[in-house]
Design a protein around this motif. Structure first.
Motif, short mmCIF file in Angstrom:
data_model
loop_
_atom_site.label_atom_id
_atom_site.label_comp_id
_atom_site.label_asym_id
_atom_site.label_seq_id
_atom_site.Cartn_x
_atom_site.Cartn_y
_atom_site.Cartn_z
N SER A 200 15.31 -12.93 23.18
CA SER A 200 14.24 -13.68 23.85
C SER A 200 14.36 -15.17 23.57
N ASN A 201 13.61 -15.94 24.33
CA ASN A 201 13.52 -17.38 24.11
C ASN A 201 12.08 -17.82 24.31
N THR A 202 11.61 -18.75 23.48
CA THR A 202 10.26 -19.27 23.64
C THR A 202 10.30 -20.79 23.72
N LEU A 203 9.17 -21.37 24.16
CA LEU A 203 9.01 -22.82 24.23
C LEU A 203 8.04 -23.31 23.16
N LEU A 204 7.84 -22.50 22.14
CA LEU A 204 6.87 -22.82 21.10
C LEU A 204 7.16 -24.16 20.43
N GLU A 205 6.09 -24.94 20.23
CA GLU A 205 6.21 -26.23 19.56
C GLU A 205 5.40 -26.27 18.27
N THR A 206 4.29 -25.54 18.22
CA THR A 206 3.44 -25.47 17.03
C THR A 206 3.18 -24.02 16.68
N VAL A 207 3.46 -23.64 15.43
CA VAL A 207 3.24 -22.26 14.97
C VAL A 207 2.48 -22.29 13.64
N GLU A 208 1.35 -21.60 13.60
CA GLU A 208 0.55 -21.50 12.38
C GLU A 208 0.52 -20.05 11.92
N LEU A 209 1.03 -19.81 10.71
CA LEU A 209 1.08 -18.46 10.13
C LEU A 209 0.44 -18.46 8.76
N ARG A 210 -0.60 -19.23 8.59
CA ARG A 210 -1.26 -19.33 7.29
C ARG A 210 -1.77 -17.96 6.83
N SER A 211 -1.51 -17.64 5.58
CA SER A 211 -1.98 -16.39 4.95
C SER A 211 -1.48 -15.14 5.66
N CYS A 212 -0.36 -15.23 6.34
CA CYS A 212 0.27 -14.03 6.92
C CYS A 212 1.13 -13.40 5.83
N GLU A 213 0.55 -12.50 5.08
CA GLU A 213 1.21 -11.92 3.91
C GLU A 213 2.39 -11.03 4.28
N HIS A 214 2.44 -10.61 5.54
CA HIS A 214 3.50 -9.69 5.95
C HIS A 214 4.71 -10.41 6.54
N CYS A 221 13.16 -15.89 10.41
CA CYS A 221 14.46 -16.32 10.96
C CYS A 221 14.57 -15.97 12.44
N LYS A 222 14.08 -14.79 12.82
CA LYS A 222 14.09 -14.39 14.23
C LYS A 222 13.25 -15.35 15.06
N LEU A 223 12.06 -15.67 14.55
CA LEU A 223 11.17 -16.57 15.28
C LEU A 223 11.80 -17.94 15.44
N MET A 224 12.45 -18.43 14.38
CA MET A 224 13.08 -19.74 14.44
C MET A 224 14.27 -19.75 15.40
N LYS A 225 14.99 -18.64 15.44
CA LYS A 225 16.18 -18.57 16.30
C LYS A 225 15.82 -18.62 17.77
N ILE A 226 14.70 -17.96 18.15
CA ILE A 226 14.33 -17.91 19.56
C ILE A 226 13.39 -19.06 19.94
N SER A 227 13.04 -19.91 18.96
CA SER A 227 12.09 -21.01 19.21
C SER A 227 12.64 -22.33 18.69
N PRO A 228 13.70 -22.85 19.26
CA PRO A 228 14.33 -24.07 18.75
C PRO A 228 13.49 -25.33 18.93
N ASN A 229 12.39 -25.24 19.70
CA ASN A 229 11.56 -26.42 19.95
C ASN A 229 10.41 -26.58 18.97
N ILE A 230 10.32 -25.70 17.97
CA ILE A 230 9.22 -25.81 17.01
C ILE A 230 9.25 -27.17 16.31
N GLY A 231 8.11 -27.87 16.37
CA GLY A 231 8.00 -29.16 15.71
C GLY A 231 7.06 -29.13 14.53
N ILE A 232 6.07 -28.24 14.57
CA ILE A 232 5.10 -28.09 13.49
C ILE A 232 5.06 -26.62 13.07
N LEU A 233 5.30 -26.37 11.80
CA LEU A 233 5.33 -25.00 11.28
C LEU A 233 4.49 -24.92 10.02
N GLU A 234 3.46 -24.06 10.03
CA GLU A 234 2.61 -23.89 8.86
C GLU A 234 2.79 -22.49 8.28
N LEU A 235 3.18 -22.46 7.01
CA LEU A 235 3.45 -21.19 6.32
C LEU A 235 2.67 -21.10 5.01
#
Length: 331
Positions: A200-214, A221-235
């Motif tokens: 798959s491919n996405t156009l994601l630019e902002t991803v928030e995964l705060r407190s995602c324990e799973h 890595c999968k998410l990053m591979k299909i979303s090369p446009n991510i500019g803001i990432l919260e983990l």
């Protein structure tokens, strides 16, 4: 705009409907606030009209499906923004309505805990041009959302944070389904990313995964591979490890400029994360228990020359040598 504030909570149903009768023909925005008396129940029988209403906002806990039905019948052709927080609605009361929200672009049902998959499905199915959807703190699993490809075709922002019943499999399906999605918020859900399709491919630019324990290293890595446009990432408050796939698959995030995280705790994972984001401008890390900072890139490839802000709060394992090495990479 007509605003009913908390201090004006003594306004009665009759008062509200009298206002609509007098000024309804010019109103473009209504904010119920926390008022528990104002209601749309029965307005149709009184032949009240809101021909120009574009925005409706409510924080009233007593707003129910009858109110929603009355509002829908009055404004389905004009509403562009419908924001309801903490209400007693289910959405199922609209199941018999043969109308569509022709111009609705923003739908917020934040904290409406009685909204489940069916209710959400019924309401979203009525939209034709939805751009922003907030179902945070609702009772959905995501099952119904997976059937809304047509309604999600132009969706740009999606917030499913704190949906305790949202499954990882459904979350992954929705990410792929909403092909125009730019902003994704899944904080405090069961999202792991393991079920993402590598093709798959996405156009994601902002991803928030705060407190995602799973969230797993593999899933990230999968998410990053299909979303090369991510500019803001919260983990923040995640436990990320085993990021070797970043190196093996040569995954790069050339547009990542802001990274906020708690992990990874291993120096090697941290190094690989930084290698994938060489244009990083803002790095914030809180309460990391294992990172020492004593990392060096193979052949001197690690480069943080664009980094402008580095925050390492509560990183108790960070050594003096680690600090020096990080500072060296900034030079």
């Amino acid at each position: 705009m007509f605003l009913i504030t908390k201090e004006e909570s003594l306004i009665t149903k009759n008062d509200f409907q009298a206002i609509i009768q007098v000024a309804g023909h010019v109103l473009k925005s209504i904010n119920f606030g926390f008022n528990e008396n104002a209601t749309f129940n029965g307005v149709e029988e009184q032949q009240l009209k809101l021909p120009k209403l574009k925005e409706f906002t409510s924080d009233s806990k007593t707003m129910n499906d009858e109110d929603l039905k009355g509002l829908t019948r009055l404004c389905h052709e004009t509403l562009t923004s419908l924001e309801i927080t903490g209400a007693a609605i289910t959405g199922k009361g609209l199941s018999q309505e043969e109308v569509q929200f022709l111009k609705l672009k923003t739908l917020v049902l934040r904290g409406c805990k009685q909204v489940d998959d069916l209710g959400a499905y019924i309401m979203i199915k009525m939209t034709t041009d939805l751009r922003s959807l907030n179902l945070s703190y609702t009772n959905i699993t995501g099952e119904g959302l997976c059937l809304l490809a047509n309604q999600f075709r132009r969706l740009r922002e999606l917030n499913l944070s704190y949906c305790d019943k949202l499954t990882d499999q459904n979350a992954c399906k929705i990410i792929v389904l909403a092909k125009e999605l730019r902003v994704l918020r899944l904080s405090r859900t069961k999202f792991s990313g393991d079920a993402l399709s590598a093709s798959s491919n996405t156009l994601l630019e902002t991803v928030e995964l705060r407190s995602c324990e799973h969230v797993s290293g593999k899933g990230l890595c999968k998410l990053m591979k299909i979303s090369p446009n991510i500019g803001i990432l919260e983990l923040l408050w995640t436990k990320i490890s085993n990021l070797e796939m970043l190196s093996v698959s040569r995954i790069k995030l050339p547009k990542l400029t802001h990274l906020t995280t708690t992990g990874p705790e291993l120096n090697e994972d941290f190094r690989m994360l930084l290698l994938s984001a060489e244009n990083l401008q803002n790095l914030t890390m809180y309460d990391n228990a294992g990172l020492t900072g004593e990392i060096q890139a193979n052949n001197g490839q690690l480069n943080l020359r664009y980094l402008q802000t580095l925050t390492l709060t509560g990183c108790k394992a960070l050594t003096d040598q680690g600090k020096l090495l990080l500072l060296y990479q900034l030079s």
